[in-house]
Design a protein around this motif. Structure first.
Motif, PDB file in Angstrom:
ATOM      1  N   ALA A  60      44.942  55.371  27.668  1.00  0.00           N
ATOM      2  CA  ALA A  60      44.815  53.953  28.752  1.00  0.00           C
ATOM      3  C   ALA A  60      45.769  54.482  29.940  1.00  0.00           C
ATOM      4  N   ILE A  61      46.245  54.884  29.558  1.00  0.00           N
ATOM      5  CA  ILE A  61      47.926  54.686  30.412  1.00  0.00           C
ATOM      6  C   ILE A  61      47.646  56.633  30.713  1.00  0.00           C
ATOM      7  N   HIS A  62      47.709  57.418  30.741  1.00  0.00           N
ATOM      8  CA  HIS A  62      47.110  58.361  30.644  1.00  0.00           C
ATOM      9  C   HIS A  62      46.008  58.419  32.156  1.00  0.00           C
ATOM     10  N   GLN A  63      44.837  57.576  31.806  1.00  0.00           N
ATOM     11  CA  GLN A  63      43.753  57.135  32.915  1.00  0.00           C
ATOM     12  C   GLN A  63      44.560  56.300  33.746  1.00  0.00           C
ATOM     13  N   ASN A  64      45.144  55.593  33.588  1.00  0.00           N
ATOM     14  CA  ASN A  64      46.454  54.655  35.078  1.00  0.00           C
ATOM     15  C   ASN A  64      47.214  55.244  35.627  1.00  0.00           C
ATOM     16  N   ASN A  65      47.556  56.204  35.290  1.00  0.00           N
ATOM     17  CA  ASN A  65      48.217  57.775  35.946  1.00  0.00           C
ATOM     18  C   ASN A  65      47.417  58.143  36.528  1.00  0.00           C
ATOM     19  N   ARG A  66      46.222  58.872  36.221  1.00  0.00           N
ATOM     20  CA  ARG A  66      45.325  59.854  37.247  1.00  0.00           C
ATOM     21  C   ARG A  66      45.216  58.740  37.930  1.00  0.00           C
ATOM     22  N   GLU A  67      44.798  57.568  37.947  1.00  0.00           N
ATOM     23  CA  GLU A  67      44.288  56.821  38.862  1.00  0.00           C
ATOM     24  C   GLU A  67      45.591  56.223  40.057  1.00  0.00           C
ATOM     25  N   ARG A  68      46.254  56.478  39.971  1.00  0.00           N
ATOM     26  CA  ARG A  68      47.524  55.973  40.325  1.00  0.00           C
ATOM     27  C   ARG A  68      48.122  57.451  41.579  1.00  0.00           C
ATOM     28  N   ILE A  69      47.093  58.853  41.325  1.00  0.00           N
ATOM     29  CA  ILE A  69      47.753  59.929  41.732  1.00  0.00           C
ATOM     30  C   ILE A  69      46.620  60.281  42.612  1.00  0.00           C
ATOM     31  N   GLN A  70      45.652  59.987  41.583  1.00  0.00           N
ATOM     32  CA  GLN A  70      44.881  60.578  42.713  1.00  0.00           C
ATOM     33  C   GLN A  70      44.411  59.404  44.225  1.00  0.00           C
ATOM     34  N   LYS A  71      45.246  57.974  43.857  1.00  0.00           N
ATOM     35  CA  LYS A  71      45.352  56.823  44.919  1.00  0.00           C
ATOM     36  C   LYS A  71      46.260  57.837  46.244  1.00  0.00           C
ATOM     37  N   ILE A  72      47.613  58.470  45.797  1.00  0.00           N
ATOM     38  CA  ILE A  72      48.216  58.950  46.627  1.00  0.00           C
ATOM     39  C   ILE A  72      47.118  59.885  47.247  1.00  0.00           C
ATOM     40  N   ILE A  73      47.046  61.026  46.763  1.00  0.00           N
ATOM     41  CA  ILE A  73      45.357  61.936  47.071  1.00  0.00           C
ATOM     42  C   ILE A  73      44.597  61.301  48.594  1.00  0.00           C
ATOM     43  N   ASP A 101      60.316  53.906  41.177  1.00  0.00           N
ATOM     44  CA  ASP A 101      59.460  53.417  40.535  1.00  0.00           C
ATOM     45  C   ASP A 101      59.185  54.083  38.975  1.00  0.00           C
ATOM     46  N   GLU A 102      59.595  52.668  38.137  1.00  0.00           N
ATOM     47  CA  GLU A 102      60.760  53.435  36.683  1.00  0.00           C
ATOM     48  C   GLU A 102      59.201  53.258  36.701  1.00  0.00           C
ATOM     49  N   ASP A 103      58.148  52.831  36.666  1.00  0.00           N
ATOM     50  CA  ASP A 103      56.965  52.889  35.576  1.00  0.00           C
ATOM     51  C   ASP A 103      56.385  54.444  35.765  1.00  0.00           C
ATOM     52  N   PHE A 104      56.301  55.019  37.253  1.00  0.00           N
ATOM     53  CA  PHE A 104      55.908  56.165  37.339  1.00  0.00           C
ATOM     54  C   PHE A 104      56.872  57.499  36.743  1.00  0.00           C
ATOM     55  N   LYS A 105      58.247  57.481  36.657  1.00  0.00           N
ATOM     56  CA  LYS A 105      58.525  57.768  36.068  1.00  0.00           C
ATOM     57  C   LYS A 105      58.963  58.438  34.437  1.00  0.00           C
ATOM     58  N   ASP A 106      58.762  56.863  34.321  1.00  0.00           N
ATOM     59  CA  ASP A 106      58.415  56.526  32.516  1.00  0.00           C
ATOM     60  C   ASP A 106      57.462  56.694  31.640  1.00  0.00           C
ATOM     61  N   VAL A 107      55.679  56.932  32.836  1.00  0.00           N
ATOM     62  CA  VAL A 107      55.208  57.642  32.515  1.00  0.00           C
ATOM     63  C   VAL A 107      54.704  58.844  31.922  1.00  0.00           C
ATOM     64  N   GLU A 108      55.801  59.132  33.434  1.00  0.00           N
ATOM     65  CA  GLU A 108      55.292  60.913  33.771  1.00  0.00           C
ATOM     66  C   GLU A 108      56.462  62.091  32.286  1.00  0.00           C
ATOM     67  N   GLU A 109      57.855  61.094  32.308  1.00  0.00           N
ATOM     68  CA  GLU A 109      58.491  60.913  31.146  1.00  0.00           C
ATOM     69  C   GLU A 109      57.361  61.531  29.961  1.00  0.00           C
ATOM     70  N   LEU A 110      57.252  60.227  29.435  1.00  0.00           N
ATOM     71  CA  LEU A 110      56.188  60.573  28.464  1.00  0.00           C
ATOM     72  C   LEU A 110      54.831  61.402  27.867  1.00  0.00           C
ATOM     73  N   PHE A 111      54.144  61.723  29.439  1.00  0.00           N
ATOM     74  CA  PHE A 111      53.695  62.972  29.100  1.00  0.00           C
ATOM     75  C   PHE A 111      53.427  64.053  29.533  1.00  0.00           C
ATOM     76  N   PHE A 112      55.460  64.482  29.899  1.00  0.00           N
ATOM     77  CA  PHE A 112      56.226  65.616  29.976  1.00  0.00           C
ATOM     78  C   PHE A 112      56.763  66.136  28.728  1.00  0.00           C
ATOM     79  N   LYS A 113      56.551  65.025  28.020  1.00  0.00           N
ATOM     80  CA  LYS A 113      57.351  65.619  26.186  1.00  0.00           C
ATOM     81  C   LYS A 113      56.488  65.973  25.488  1.00  0.00           C
ATOM     82  N   ILE A 114      55.157  65.049  25.563  1.00  0.00           N
ATOM     83  CA  ILE A 114      53.797  65.328  24.948  1.00  0.00           C
ATOM     84  C   ILE A 114      53.293  66.652  25.278  1.00  0.00           C
ATOM     85  N   GLU A 115      53.159  66.474  27.004  1.00  0.00           N
ATOM     86  CA  GLU A 115      52.142  68.359  26.958  1.00  0.00           C
ATOM     87  C   GLU A 115      52.994  69.306  27.288  1.00  0.00           C
TER      88      GLU A 115
END
Length: 142
Positions: A60-73, A101-115
């Protein structure tokens, strides 16, 4: 007392937001649903009401982040016709999100660490994440 749809959605988003912080702090593998529930001040039952398991929260976190990035694009593609300008502005907008955007930064940090892998120098980590987002925007047009 039954929650309204808006309250339920806020609770679900709050669980995700807290899960991001807990995953970053403990690591995804070491995090238990009890850890997330405790930090979010909800019961495990509340988490199970919205999510099947820990993986479901991450998805769900990943999907929300993808939607945010897709909105920018999508906004850039709508406003700009020059692919180079879209890439340039996309890079700048992603950078602005990291800065503001602290939330954006946190999500990217999370997926960076995981992936990928953990980089001790946070600036180096930031640069790699921005490059990754830039490549996502770039390859969108190829």
């Amino acid at each position: 007392m039954k929650k309204t749809k808006e309250e339920a959605e806020l609770t679900k988003l709050q669980i995700q937001k807290v899960a991001i912080k807990v995953f970053i702090k403990n690591g995804y593998s070491a995090t238990r649903l009890e850890d997330i529930a405790s930090e979010a001040n909800v019961t495990r039952g509340a988490i199970y009401h919205y999510f099947k398991n820990k993986r479901d929260i991450l998805l769900a976190i990943h999907q929300n982040n993808r939607e945010r990035i897709q909105k920018i694009i999508d906004e850039l593609v709508y406003k700009e016709k020059d692919p180079i300008e879209i890439i340039r502005k996309g890079f700048l907008q992603v950078y602005e999100h990291f800065e503001n955007d602290e939330d954006f930064k946190d999500v990217e940090e999370l997926f960076f660490k995981i992936e990928f892998f953990k980089v001790s120098n946070s600036f180096c980590q930031f640069c790699i994440i921005v490059q990754f987002q830039f490549l996502k925007i770039f390859f969108y047009f190829i």
